[in-house]
Scaffold this motif. Structure first.
Motif, PDB file in Angstrom:
ATOM      1  N   ALA A  18       6.089  25.660  52.648  1.00 35.77           N
ATOM      2  CA  ALA A  18       5.643  27.187  52.464  1.00 35.77           C
ATOM      3  C   ALA A  18       5.490  27.866  53.777  1.00 35.77           C
ATOM      4  CB  ALA A  18       5.079  27.402  51.178  1.00 35.77           C
ATOM      5  N   PRO A  19       4.654  27.133  54.945  1.00 33.14           N
ATOM      6  CA  PRO A  19       4.156  28.194  55.284  1.00 33.14           C
ATOM      7  C   PRO A  19       5.263  28.096  56.645  1.00 33.14           C
ATOM      8  CG  PRO A  19       2.555  26.454  55.333  1.00 33.14           C
ATOM      9  CD  PRO A  19       3.653  26.124  54.171  1.00 33.14           C
ATOM     10  N   MET A  20       6.048  27.239  56.550  1.00 32.06           N
ATOM     11  CA  MET A  20       7.479  27.221  57.941  1.00 32.06           C
ATOM     12  C   MET A  20       8.179  27.957  57.706  1.00 32.06           C
ATOM     13  SD  MET A  20       9.191  23.434  59.434  1.00 32.06           S
ATOM     14  CE  MET A  20       8.762  22.918  58.159  1.00 32.06           C
ATOM     15  N   VAL A  21       8.517  27.640  56.248  1.00 33.13           N
ATOM     16  CA  VAL A  21       9.636  29.009  55.596  1.00 33.13           C
ATOM     17  C   VAL A  21       8.925  29.968  56.272  1.00 33.13           C
ATOM     18  CG1 VAL A  21      10.654  30.117  53.994  1.00 33.13           C
ATOM     19  CG2 VAL A  21      10.625  27.600  53.851  1.00 33.13           C
ATOM     20  N   ASP A  22       7.742  30.591  55.775  1.00 36.49           N
ATOM     21  CA  ASP A  22       7.331  31.761  56.603  1.00 36.49           C
ATOM     22  C   ASP A  22       7.687  32.167  57.648  1.00 36.49           C
ATOM     23  OD1 ASP A  22       6.139  32.241  53.673  1.00 36.49           O
ATOM     24  OD2 ASP A  22       4.505  32.165  53.839  1.00 36.49           O
ATOM     25  N   ILE A  23       7.133  31.735  58.615  1.00 42.17           N
ATOM     26  CA  ILE A  23       6.582  31.230  60.464  1.00 42.17           C
ATOM     27  C   ILE A  23       8.668  31.717  60.425  1.00 42.17           C
ATOM     28  CG2 ILE A  23       6.976  30.964  62.191  1.00 42.17           C
ATOM     29  CD1 ILE A  23       4.618  29.483  61.214  1.00 42.17           C
ATOM     30  N   VAL A  24      10.162  31.173  59.989  1.00 40.81           N
ATOM     31  CA  VAL A  24      11.209  31.132  60.373  1.00 40.81           C
ATOM     32  C   VAL A  24      11.794  32.292  59.245  1.00 40.81           C
ATOM     33  CG1 VAL A  24      13.636  30.141  59.003  1.00 40.81           C
ATOM     34  CG2 VAL A  24      11.878  28.908  60.098  1.00 40.81           C
ATOM     35  N   LEU A  25      11.471  32.969  58.233  1.00 36.98           N
ATOM     36  CA  LEU A  25      11.126  34.611  57.864  1.00 36.98           C
ATOM     37  C   LEU A  25      11.163  35.748  58.426  1.00 36.98           C
ATOM     38  CD1 LEU A  25      11.175  34.280  53.877  1.00 36.98           C
ATOM     39  CD2 LEU A  25      13.334  33.598  54.873  1.00 36.98           C
ATOM     40  N   LEU A  26       9.658  35.436  58.952  1.00 38.30           N
ATOM     41  CA  LEU A  26       9.291  36.252  60.300  1.00 38.30           C
ATOM     42  C   LEU A  26      10.134  36.246  61.678  1.00 38.30           C
ATOM     43  CD1 LEU A  26       5.144  36.212  58.939  1.00 38.30           C
ATOM     44  CD2 LEU A  26       7.199  37.603  58.790  1.00 38.30           C
ATOM     45  N   LEU A  27      10.542  35.109  61.894  1.00 29.89           N
ATOM     46  CA  LEU A  27      11.267  35.053  63.027  1.00 29.89           C
ATOM     47  C   LEU A  27      12.745  36.167  62.768  1.00 29.89           C
ATOM     48  CD1 LEU A  27      10.244  31.316  64.756  1.00 29.89           C
ATOM     49  CD2 LEU A  27       9.993  34.246  65.244  1.00 29.89           C
ATOM     50  N   LEU A  28      13.509  35.935  62.042  1.00 30.86           N
ATOM     51  CA  LEU A  28      14.659  36.235  61.366  1.00 30.86           C
ATOM     52  C   LEU A  28      14.100  38.096  61.653  1.00 30.86           C
ATOM     53  CD1 LEU A  28      16.617  34.003  58.716  1.00 30.86           C
ATOM     54  CD2 LEU A  28      16.843  34.864  61.326  1.00 30.86           C
ATOM     55  N   ILE A  29      13.006  38.287  60.991  1.00 32.28           N
ATOM     56  CA  ILE A  29      13.016  39.818  60.267  1.00 32.28           C
ATOM     57  C   ILE A  29      13.469  40.271  62.269  1.00 32.28           C
ATOM     58  CG2 ILE A  29      11.652  41.218  59.413  1.00 32.28           C
ATOM     59  CD1 ILE A  29      11.204  40.083  57.544  1.00 32.28           C
ATOM     60  N   PHE A  30      12.535  39.277  62.307  1.00 36.23           N
ATOM     61  CA  PHE A  30      11.290  39.972  64.202  1.00 36.23           C
ATOM     62  C   PHE A  30      12.999  40.109  65.249  1.00 36.23           C
ATOM     63  CE2 PHE A  30      11.080  38.791  69.048  1.00 36.23           C
ATOM     64  CZ  PHE A  30      10.484  39.922  68.733  1.00 36.23           C
ATOM     65  N   PHE A  31      14.445  39.623  65.282  1.00 35.10           N
ATOM     66  CA  PHE A  31      15.151  39.277  66.216  1.00 35.10           C
ATOM     67  C   PHE A  31      16.383  40.367  65.106  1.00 35.10           C
ATOM     68  CE2 PHE A  31      14.442  35.368  67.019  1.00 35.10           C
ATOM     69  CZ  PHE A  31      13.876  34.950  67.930  1.00 35.10           C
ATOM     70  N   PHE A  32      16.327  40.148  63.675  1.00 32.48           N
ATOM     71  CA  PHE A  32      16.938  42.015  62.697  1.00 32.48           C
ATOM     72  C   PHE A  32      17.226  42.515  63.079  1.00 32.48           C
ATOM     73  CE2 PHE A  32      18.590  38.707  59.958  1.00 32.48           C
ATOM     74  CZ  PHE A  32      19.770  37.632  60.313  1.00 32.48           C
ATOM     75  N   THR A  49       1.222  15.152  52.517  1.00 31.32           N
ATOM     76  CA  THR A  49       2.473  15.276  51.887  1.00 31.32           C
ATOM     77  C   THR A  49       2.304  16.745  52.993  1.00 31.32           C
ATOM     78  OG1 THR A  49       0.974  17.038  50.426  1.00 31.32           O
ATOM     79  CG2 THR A  49       1.908  15.191  48.825  1.00 31.32           C
ATOM     80  N   PHE A  50       3.293  17.281  52.813  1.00 29.08           N
ATOM     81  CA  PHE A  50       3.673  18.515  54.253  1.00 29.08           C
ATOM     82  C   PHE A  50       4.198  18.937  53.261  1.00 29.08           C
ATOM     83  CE2 PHE A  50       6.139  20.305  57.156  1.00 29.08           C
ATOM     84  CZ  PHE A  50       5.534  20.281  58.090  1.00 29.08           C
ATOM     85  N   ASP A  51       3.452  20.953  53.735  1.00 33.83           N
ATOM     86  CA  ASP A  51       3.636  21.594  53.012  1.00 33.83           C
ATOM     87  C   ASP A  51       4.617  22.880  53.415  1.00 33.83           C
ATOM     88  OD1 ASP A  51       3.507  23.622  50.948  1.00 33.83           O
ATOM     89  OD2 ASP A  51       1.776  24.141  51.889  1.00 33.83           O
TER      90      ASP A  51
END
Length: 137
Positions: A17-31, A13-15
């Motif tokens: 959750a870690p990928m979603v966390d990284i994408v959200l952190l990148l969004l916060i950084f760019f904002f 299986t492919f989890d």
């Protein structure tokens, strides 16, 4: 050739959750980084040119006067009568220094009135906003 799968073998299986966390952190950084540069460009002012310029201090309250004579404190519209009261608490943090940005083709009388209000509020020093002259280092 035939492959046999073991009974009871775990499925791969492919989890996400870690990928979603990284994408959200990148969004916060760019904002956050995109909002830092917005302070200088909040008002469309045509600042006068000068051969020497100094970088703006982040804790400095900035009073801006546009071409029509409208007054802004840290990018938010205000009136000349309310400016003094709004500046007093900010002056304590900036050690009595205020940044003043005014449009090059603006109303000189409005700028003088704003300078008078800054002085009445306790402003001791002014940092005048300019932009670099063409051809200066």
């Amino acid at each position: 050739m035939r492959r046999r799968f073991r009974e009871g073998a775990d499925e791969v299986t492919f989890d996400f959750a870690p990928m979603v966390d990284i994408v959200l952190l990148l969004l916060i950084f760019f904002f956050l980084t995109s909002s830092l540069g917005a302070r200088n460009n909040a008002l469309p002012l045509d600042l006068p040119r000068a051969s020497t310029t100094v970088q703006e201090t982040p804790a400095l309250p900035i009073v801006s006067v546009d071409r029509a004579g409208k007054v802004f404190l840290d990018g938010k519209p205000t009136t000349l009568t309310r400016l003094g009261g709004q500046l007093k608490p900010l002056l304590a943090a900036s050690d009595g220094m205020v940044g003043l940005r005014a449009d090059e083709r603006g109303n000189y009388g409005a700028v003088v009135r704003v300078m008078d209000e800054i002085k009445k509020a306790g402003g001791e020093r002014l940092a005048l906003g300019t932009r670099k002259a063409a051809g200066s280092p």
